[in-house]
Design a protein around this motif. Structure first.
Motif, short mmCIF file in Angstrom:
data_model
loop_
_atom_site.label_atom_id
_atom_site.label_comp_id
_atom_site.label_asym_id
_atom_site.label_seq_id
_atom_site.Cartn_x
_atom_site.Cartn_y
_atom_site.Cartn_z
N UNK A 160 0.83 -1.20 0.00
CA UNK A 160 0.00 0.00 0.00
C UNK A 160 0.87 1.25 0.00
N UNK A 161 1.90 1.24 0.82
CA UNK A 161 2.82 2.40 0.83
C UNK A 161 3.56 2.51 -0.50
N UNK A 162 3.92 1.37 -1.08
CA UNK A 162 4.59 1.39 -2.38
C UNK A 162 3.68 2.01 -3.43
N UNK A 163 2.40 1.66 -3.40
CA UNK A 163 1.45 2.21 -4.36
C UNK A 163 1.32 3.71 -4.19
N UNK A 164 1.25 4.18 -2.94
CA UNK A 164 1.14 5.62 -2.69
C UNK A 164 2.38 6.36 -3.18
N UNK A 165 3.56 5.79 -2.92
CA UNK A 165 4.81 6.43 -3.36
C UNK A 165 4.89 6.48 -4.88
N UNK A 166 4.52 5.37 -5.53
CA UNK A 166 4.54 5.35 -6.99
C UNK A 166 3.58 6.36 -7.58
N UNK A 167 2.39 6.49 -6.99
CA UNK A 167 1.42 7.45 -7.48
C UNK A 167 1.91 8.89 -7.28
N UNK A 168 2.65 9.13 -6.23
CA UNK A 168 3.21 10.46 -6.00
C UNK A 168 4.21 10.82 -7.11
N UNK A 169 5.03 9.86 -7.49
CA UNK A 169 5.97 10.09 -8.59
C UNK A 169 5.22 10.38 -9.88
N UNK A 170 4.15 9.61 -10.14
CA UNK A 170 3.35 9.82 -11.35
C UNK A 170 2.71 11.21 -11.32
N UNK A 171 2.27 11.65 -10.13
CA UNK A 171 1.67 12.98 -9.99
C UNK A 171 2.69 14.07 -10.31
N UNK A 172 3.92 13.90 -9.84
CA UNK A 172 4.97 14.89 -10.12
C UNK A 172 5.26 14.95 -11.62
N UNK A 173 5.34 13.76 -12.25
CA UNK A 173 5.57 13.72 -13.69
C UNK A 173 4.45 14.44 -14.43
N UNK A 174 3.21 14.21 -13.98
CA UNK A 174 2.08 14.87 -14.62
C UNK A 174 2.11 16.37 -14.48
N UNK A 175 2.51 16.85 -13.31
CA UNK A 175 2.62 18.29 -13.11
C UNK A 175 3.71 18.89 -14.00
N UNK A 176 4.82 18.19 -14.11
CA UNK A 176 5.94 18.68 -14.94
C UNK A 176 5.53 18.78 -16.40
N UNK A 177 4.71 17.85 -16.86
CA UNK A 177 4.31 17.83 -18.27
C UNK A 177 3.01 18.58 -18.53
N UNK A 178 2.51 19.29 -17.53
CA UNK A 178 1.27 20.02 -17.72
C UNK A 178 0.05 19.13 -17.87
N UNK A 179 0.12 17.93 -17.31
CA UNK A 179 -1.00 17.00 -17.38
C UNK A 179 -0.99 16.08 -18.57
N UNK A 180 0.03 16.16 -19.43
CA UNK A 180 0.05 15.37 -20.67
C UNK A 180 0.16 13.88 -20.41
N UNK A 181 0.79 13.49 -19.30
CA UNK A 181 1.00 12.07 -19.05
C UNK A 181 -0.10 11.43 -18.21
N UNK A 182 -1.08 12.19 -17.78
CA UNK A 182 -2.18 11.62 -17.02
C UNK A 182 -3.11 10.83 -17.95
N UNK A 183 -3.70 9.77 -17.42
CA UNK A 183 -4.69 9.03 -18.18
C UNK A 183 -4.09 8.18 -19.28
N UNK A 184 -4.96 7.74 -20.18
CA UNK A 184 -4.53 6.80 -21.22
C UNK A 184 -3.69 7.44 -22.31
N UNK A 185 -3.83 8.74 -22.50
CA UNK A 185 -3.08 9.42 -23.56
C UNK A 185 -3.84 9.53 -24.87
N UNK A 186 -5.10 9.14 -24.89
CA UNK A 186 -5.87 9.16 -26.14
C UNK A 186 -6.03 10.58 -26.68
#
Length: 478
Positions: free
Chosen positions: A279-305
């Motif tokens: 559970x902690x691993x999932x939260x940490x991984x999601x935090x990294x994904x959130x940071x990546x999304x913020x850096x890209x202006x939201x481009x990496x969130x979701x499926x990318x369609x």
């Protein structure tokens, strides 16, 4: 000499067997239900991701740094607690359920009506969290679970096997999710069944048609990404196309190898940490994904369609490192343990590669290179080139590019095979080994140490897919 068929006699024989027609009607009704479930899942996922994007655009988007870890951790906990078999894309689960050596009593651990419902709800939660996942792979497990439920209502002499129902359901899931019926047939042959028995081929096609009709009724008879405008391709496009194909082949092979190692409990420090504190691993991984999304202006969130649609329309404003960051976000989304697929994110990564090459070479062949990149990367990841190029061809209405898409998919798949084993097959073998150790290959990885984080699961929880995005199980639940 062979006697000619007697039409009148054969018609009387068909109409006389009422039980056979009842069985067929049951199967067709379940095919409609499977298509409707995929449609409902699509609407749920789209609404959930739209709600996430509203949150992202509120107050500069910083709220996602709290929202994504919280929702992801909760989704992983619910998955491990109530539906371990729903974790991951769902395609390996269907492949395991089709395995002849699997005991029939174990099949419900991988496909069932309960898992189909859980898959829809939990994958929707993954979209609400903004993770880089797709709904197409999960649609395969959803539709297969619904179709397999029809078996309990069929007569003992129906001649319709569980194998046929699962193949029909999985193919129908692809057809309805992508609005690509031909891709559903090819997927059934290339990935699920490897061959179609003559007695079940009609059933599979009927299920695909009915499931596809449900999607068309809801969303219209439109191509997933619209119709691309491709100029007449000359020999000048050979080198750029080859660059896109080879780059996607290498990247796709690396992605498949990395994902397989992450999801089969390779004996590395991070996987041991993930097994002990999922559970902690999932939260940490999601935090990294959130940071990546913020850096890209939201481009990496979701499926990318949406990013793919903008690229094809020539309106893309993607970051320079979109391919790399989307690659990482998709890998982490799969690794943290939520139900979700990789088809749509793979298409967006491949589109990004084609877009980057088009930006360098210039000209008006950008849409063609993007489509080739989509087919090439998906083929490299799945090592199913026929399915990949037909999916892309139907999604972009790219019949004029059949040969180019086919060549890109075939070459990228060949390059990928030099780097990695087939992803879904590897994950399916690992999952099978968790419930039938004797059936495992000698080279299967060793299981990870038991988890210590409080994450209870029912004693009867399936051994497969527990907390693992790609399908294998954390051994603390065996």
């Amino acid at each position: 000499m062979h006697q000619e068929p007697d039409f009148a006699h054969n018609l009387r024989q068909e109409l006389r067997d009422g039980r056979r027609w009842l069985d067929r009607s049951i199967v067709l009704a379940y095919a409609v239900a499977a298509g409707l479930c995929v449609v409902a899942f699509t609407l749920m996922a789209d609404a959930a991701f739209e709600a996430f994007m509203h949150l992202f655009h509120w107050q500069g988007g910083w709220a996602v740094l709290l929202w994504m870890p919280a929702v992801t951790a909760g989704t992983v906990w619910l998955t491990r607690r109530w539906a371990p078999g729903a974790a991951g894309s769902g395609i390996p689960q269907v492949m395991v359920a089709l395995e002849p050596s699997l005991a029939p009593s174990l099949r419900s651990r991988f496909v069932s009506l309960w898992l189909s419902v859980c898959k829809m709800v939990l994958a929707t939660a993954g979209f609400a969290a903004g993770l880089s996942i797709g709904r197409e792979g999960p649609s395969v497990q959803v539709a297969a679970g619904v179709m397999h439920h029809a078996r309990r209502w069929l007569g003992p002499q129906s001649g319709i096997s569980s194998h046929a129902l699962l193949v029909a359901g999985g193919a129908a899931g692809i057809a309805a999710a992508f609005n690509a019926p031909l891709a559903g047939v090819v997927f059934a042959i290339e990935e699920l069944s490897r061959k179609l028995e003559s007695r079940s081929s009609g059933l599979i096609i009927a299920a695909i048609v009915l499931a596809g009709l449900m999607g068309v009724s809801a969303f219209g008879n439109l191509s997933y990404f619209g119709r691309i405008q491709v100029p007449r391709l000359s020999w000048d496009a050979l080198l750029p196309g080859l660059c896109v194909t080879l780059a996607c082949g290498v990247l796709g092979g690396v992605f498949a190898k990395l994902l397989a190692a992450s999801l089969t409990q390779a004996p590395e420090r991070l996987n041991r940490l993930r097994a002990r504190f999922p559970i902690r691993f999932a939260a940490a991984g999601a935090l990294v994904i959130a940071v990546i999304g913020l850096v890209t202006g939201g481009a990496t969130f979701g499926s990318g369609s949406e990013a793919v649609k903008h690229m094809l329309a020539g309106e893309a404003d993607t970051p320079a490192l979109y391919v790399t960051l989307k690659f990482v976000a998709t890998w982490l989304s799969a690794w943290v343990g939520v139900p979700g697929g990789i088809f749509a994110p793979s298409l967006s990564i491949g589109a990004g590669v084609g877009h980057n090459v088009a930006a360098v070479v210039g000209g008006d062949i950008g849409p063609a290179l993007i489509a080739m990149g989509m087919a090439a990367f998906l083929a490299a990841v799945t090592q199913a080139p026929l399915t990949a190029f037909i999916i892309v061809m139907e999604m972009v209405d790219g019949h004029a590019m059949v040969l180019s898409l086919m060549a890109s998919a075939m070459l990228a798949s060949l390059v990928s095979r030099m780097l990695a084993r087939p992803l879904y097959e590897t994950l399916a073998l690992y999952m099978l080994s968790t419930v039938q150790p004797a059936a495992a290959e000698p080279a299967q990885p060793q299981t990870a140490p038991p988890q210590t984080e409080a994450d209870p699961a029912p004693a009867t929880a399936p051994a497969s897919g527990a907390g693992v995005p790609g399908e294998p199980q954390d051994t603390g639940h065996r």
